[in-house]
Design a protein around this motif. Structure first.
Motif, PDB file in Angstrom:
ATOM      1  N   UNK A   9       5.173   0.431 -13.320  1.00 62.09           N
ATOM      2  CA  UNK A   9       3.576  -1.004 -13.779  1.00 62.09           C
ATOM      3  C   UNK A   9       3.949  -1.254 -12.310  1.00 62.09           C
ATOM      4  N   UNK A  10       4.847  -1.592 -11.605  1.00 59.00           N
ATOM      5  CA  UNK A  10       5.309  -2.210 -10.800  1.00 59.00           C
ATOM      6  C   UNK A  10       5.532  -1.503  -9.353  1.00 59.00           C
ATOM      7  N   UNK A  11       4.642  -2.221  -8.293  1.00 58.43           N
ATOM      8  CA  UNK A  11       4.928  -0.682  -6.548  1.00 58.43           C
ATOM      9  C   UNK A  11       5.938  -1.288  -6.442  1.00 58.43           C
ATOM     10  N   UNK A  12       6.360   0.248  -6.276  1.00 55.38           N
ATOM     11  CA  UNK A  12       7.687   0.732  -5.210  1.00 55.38           C
ATOM     12  C   UNK A  12       7.377   2.056  -5.761  1.00 55.38           C
ATOM     13  N   UNK A  13       8.188   2.757  -6.876  1.00 52.26           N
ATOM     14  CA  UNK A  13       8.368   4.025  -6.890  1.00 52.26           C
ATOM     15  C   UNK A  13       9.413   5.439  -8.201  1.00 52.26           C
ATOM     16  N   UNK A  14       9.316   6.139  -7.770  1.00 47.10           N
ATOM     17  CA  UNK A  14      10.540   6.464  -8.782  1.00 47.10           C
ATOM     18  C   UNK A  14      11.217   7.732  -8.459  1.00 47.10           C
ATOM     19  N   UNK A  49       5.788   7.376  -4.311  1.00 49.68           N
ATOM     20  CA  UNK A  49       5.117   5.866  -4.058  1.00 49.68           C
ATOM     21  C   UNK A  49       4.137   5.678  -5.620  1.00 49.68           C
ATOM     22  N   UNK A  50       4.459   4.359  -5.749  1.00 39.01           N
ATOM     23  CA  UNK A  50       3.868   3.358  -6.841  1.00 39.01           C
ATOM     24  C   UNK A  50       2.978   2.930  -6.415  1.00 39.01           C
ATOM     25  N   UNK A  51       1.629   2.838  -6.721  1.00 40.29           N
ATOM     26  CA  UNK A  51       0.872   0.860  -6.539  1.00 40.29           C
ATOM     27  C   UNK A  51       1.021   0.608  -7.973  1.00 40.29           C
ATOM     28  N   UNK A  52       1.160  -1.054  -7.636  1.00 44.54           N
ATOM     29  CA  UNK A  52       0.570  -1.365  -9.568  1.00 44.54           C
ATOM     30  C   UNK A  52      -0.655  -1.181  -9.867  1.00 44.54           C
ATOM     31  N   UNK A  91      12.386   1.903  -8.673  1.00 44.21           N
ATOM     32  CA  UNK A  91      12.430   1.259  -7.532  1.00 44.21           C
ATOM     33  C   UNK A  91      11.067   0.005  -7.760  1.00 44.21           C
ATOM     34  N   UNK A  92      11.128  -0.801  -7.505  1.00 46.12           N
ATOM     35  CA  UNK A  92      10.374  -1.710  -7.216  1.00 46.12           C
ATOM     36  C   UNK A  92      10.697  -2.305  -5.812  1.00 46.12           C
ATOM     37  N   UNK A  93       9.540  -2.972  -5.274  1.00 47.65           N
ATOM     38  CA  UNK A  93       9.435  -3.767  -3.999  1.00 47.65           C
ATOM     39  C   UNK A  93       9.002  -5.385  -3.794  1.00 47.65           C
ATOM     40  N   UNK A  94      10.145  -6.054  -3.342  1.00 50.25           N
ATOM     41  CA  UNK A  94       9.903  -7.454  -3.309  1.00 50.25           C
ATOM     42  C   UNK A  94       8.878  -8.138  -3.034  1.00 50.25           C
ATOM     43  N   UNK A  95       8.292  -9.789  -2.970  1.00 52.31           N
ATOM     44  CA  UNK A  95       7.613  -9.897  -1.973  1.00 52.31           C
ATOM     45  C   UNK A  95       8.443 -10.000  -1.003  1.00 52.31           C
ATOM     46  N   UNK A  96       9.931  -9.382  -0.497  1.00 49.85           N
ATOM     47  CA  UNK A  96      10.083  -9.642   0.839  1.00 49.85           C
ATOM     48  C   UNK A  96      10.460  -8.263   1.934  1.00 49.85           C
ATOM     49  N   UNK A  97       9.881  -7.476   0.704  1.00 46.68           N
ATOM     50  CA  UNK A  97       9.660  -6.107   1.620  1.00 46.68           C
ATOM     51  C   UNK A  97      11.142  -4.896   0.827  1.00 46.68           C
ATOM     52  N   UNK A  98      11.613  -5.578   0.095  1.00 49.21           N
ATOM     53  CA  UNK A  98      12.967  -4.942   0.252  1.00 49.21           C
ATOM     54  C   UNK A  98      12.810  -4.320  -1.224  1.00 49.21           C
ATOM     55  N   UNK A 122       1.092  -0.887   0.160  1.00 42.82           N
ATOM     56  CA  UNK A 122       0.268  -0.096  -0.345  1.00 42.82           C
ATOM     57  C   UNK A 122       1.269   1.437  -0.303  1.00 42.82           C
ATOM     58  N   UNK A 123       2.001   1.397   1.059  1.00 42.81           N
ATOM     59  CA  UNK A 123       2.756   2.408   1.070  1.00 42.81           C
ATOM     60  C   UNK A 123       3.517   2.008   2.032  1.00 42.81           C
ATOM     61  N   UNK A 124       4.125   3.212   2.291  1.00 42.46           N
ATOM     62  CA  UNK A 124       5.605   3.865   3.029  1.00 42.46           C
ATOM     63  C   UNK A 124       5.505   3.571   4.589  1.00 42.46           C
ATOM     64  N   UNK A 125       6.018   3.007   5.302  1.00 42.65           N
ATOM     65  CA  UNK A 125       6.072   4.258   6.540  1.00 42.65           C
ATOM     66  C   UNK A 125       7.247   4.898   7.257  1.00 42.65           C
ATOM     67  N   UNK A 126       7.118   6.422   7.161  1.00 45.47           N
ATOM     68  CA  UNK A 126       7.924   7.052   7.243  1.00 45.47           C
ATOM     69  C   UNK A 126       9.254   7.055   7.936  1.00 45.47           C
ATOM     70  N   UNK A 127       7.510   6.939   9.648  1.00 41.66           N
ATOM     71  CA  UNK A 127       9.128   6.100  10.894  1.00 41.66           C
ATOM     72  C   UNK A 127       8.683   4.590  11.580  1.00 41.66           C
TER      73      UNK A 127
END
Length: 75
Positions: A55-60, A69-72, A40-47, A6-11
């Motif tokens: 078109x991938x989740x993660x962001x630019x 932040x970009x979601x698929x 940048x893409x978020x892997x299934x492990x969260x890295x 869904x997104x990122x926690x900044x803290x």
């Protein structure tokens, strides 16, 4: 996996507590070592790793420490 992104926690948010999650379209500024203009893409492990796409989740990366932040796309 990525479908759960869904997104990122900044803290840091400890277990059992609430916190703010930045969602798609927001900029998260707690990253490091990013190359501006790179997806940048978020892997299934969260890295997070270079090699994502629009078109991938993660962001630019908009700077070395900020990611837009970009979601698929939903099927």
């Amino acid at each position: 996996g990525a479908q759960n992104f869904l997104g990122f926690a900044e803290s840091a948010i400890s277990d059992g507590n609430s916190g703010e999650i930045k969602l798609e379209g927001n900029i998260v500024g707690n990253q490091s070592g990013l190359t501006p203009g790179t997806y940048y893409a978020v892997s299934s492990s969260g890295s997070l790793s270079a090699g994502g796409s629009s078109s991938t989740c993660g962001g630019l990366a908009v700077s070395s420490t900020q990611l837009k932040i970009k979601t698929p796309a939903q099927a």
